[in-house]
Design a protein around this motif. Sequence first.
Motif, mmCIF file in Angstrom:
data_model
loop_
_atom_site.group_PDB
_atom_site.id
_atom_site.type_symbol
_atom_site.label_atom_id
_atom_site.label_comp_id
_atom_site.label_asym_id
_atom_site.label_seq_id
_atom_site.Cartn_x
_atom_site.Cartn_y
_atom_site.Cartn_z
ATOM 1 N N ASN A 74 -5.234 2.128 -2.886
ATOM 2 C CA ASN A 74 -4.586 1.866 -1.736
ATOM 3 C C ASN A 74 -3.624 0.619 -1.887
ATOM 4 N N SER A 82 6.305 -0.247 -2.107
ATOM 5 C CA SER A 82 7.241 -1.185 -1.321
ATOM 6 C C SER A 82 7.992 -1.807 -2.480
ATOM 7 N N ILE A 122 6.387 -2.114 6.109
ATOM 8 C CA ILE A 122 5.739 -1.221 6.960
ATOM 9 C C ILE A 122 5.794 0.261 6.712
ATOM 10 N N LEU A 123 6.727 0.852 6.247
ATOM 11 C CA LEU A 123 7.023 2.308 5.821
ATOM 12 C C LEU A 123 6.005 2.505 4.738
ATOM 13 N N SER A 124 5.906 1.734 3.730
ATOM 14 C CA SER A 124 4.967 1.906 2.527
ATOM 15 C C SER A 124 3.507 1.867 2.929
ATOM 16 N N PHE A 125 3.277 0.848 4.006
ATOM 17 C CA PHE A 125 1.824 0.405 4.394
ATOM 18 C C PHE A 125 1.255 1.810 5.132
ATOM 19 N N ILE A 126 2.079 2.305 5.968
ATOM 20 C CA ILE A 126 1.766 3.670 6.832
ATOM 21 C C ILE A 126 1.611 4.828 5.934
ATOM 22 N N LEU A 127 2.593 4.951 5.114
ATOM 23 C CA LEU A 127 2.500 6.291 4.401
ATOM 24 C C LEU A 127 1.263 6.117 3.271
ATOM 25 N N CYS A 129 -1.491 4.469 3.851
ATOM 26 C CA CYS A 129 -2.792 4.600 4.679
ATOM 27 C C CYS A 129 -3.073 5.894 4.941
ATOM 28 N N ILE A 130 -2.177 6.634 5.217
ATOM 29 C CA ILE A 130 -2.479 8.167 5.529
ATOM 30 C C ILE A 130 -2.667 8.952 4.374
#
Length: 284
Positions: A74, A82, A122-127, A129-130
């Motif tokens: 992760n 990122s 934020i976009l990298s973290f969300i995707l 994490c999914i």
Amino acid sequence: MVLLVIYCVTICGNLLIISLVSISQQLHTPMYFFLTQVSISDVILITVIVPNTLRFLLSETRLMCLMCCIAQYNAFSFAICSECLLLTVMAFDRFLAICIHLRYKSIMSFGFCTALASFSWILSFILICIETITISKLQFCGPNVVNHFFCDVYLLLQFACTDITIAQLEITILIVLLVVLPFILIVISYICIISSILKIQSLTRRRKVFPTCSSHLTVVSIFYDTVSGIYMLPSKGKSLNMTRVLSLFYTVGTPLVNPVVYTLRNKELSKAYQKMHSKVFDAT
């Protein structure tokens, strides 16, 4: 010892860039702001990989729990994705500075730069994490030996006993959104940049403009050459040793090369370092 030295040099080099940009007023520009964000990403990337690898090399029992392995994947993926987005933002910044230079300062305000950097993180973290949640819900069974120096996603999926179709689909979407699409945008940006540079009649102005892009272009080439060799080329024909070498280069080598490329090929950073060094020397 080699890994330890590389790790220490990489951390010091990236922290030096962050410090120089933070302290020097002349470096408070969008390009150097994004450079500090890339340095932070490099610090995260190498810290996720090297200390744990050193622990394995120095210990007799090279064990890692499943959730620790997933967590390493992760953090590693978050840093890689990122950095892809941040390099794309830097290419966009250079495009505006060269192709639309009259409106550059009005567009690239501090708030807009902060929003672009925040969006990348934020976009990298969300995707990621999914994707990590999907992998953590899989059931794993033997063999439980990862024949690598870190937990890569394709090695994890080999141990899954349940259907991995959804996980593979999510990985493909991630690669397209966070690796392939950013690379296409970078290529388009540099086509426009090179076209604008060639239209400049003065050779002196050309020589002043192009060096601002050369460091970024070098870093992008090194980064994407190794990443594409791992994730975007067919796995057939690639030996395990070749995969390890390529993985070692972009997880350890790229964070080391980035500060070297930017400091050696950038006069403003060199001047800022000399000023900081002289101030420290005079104070002592």
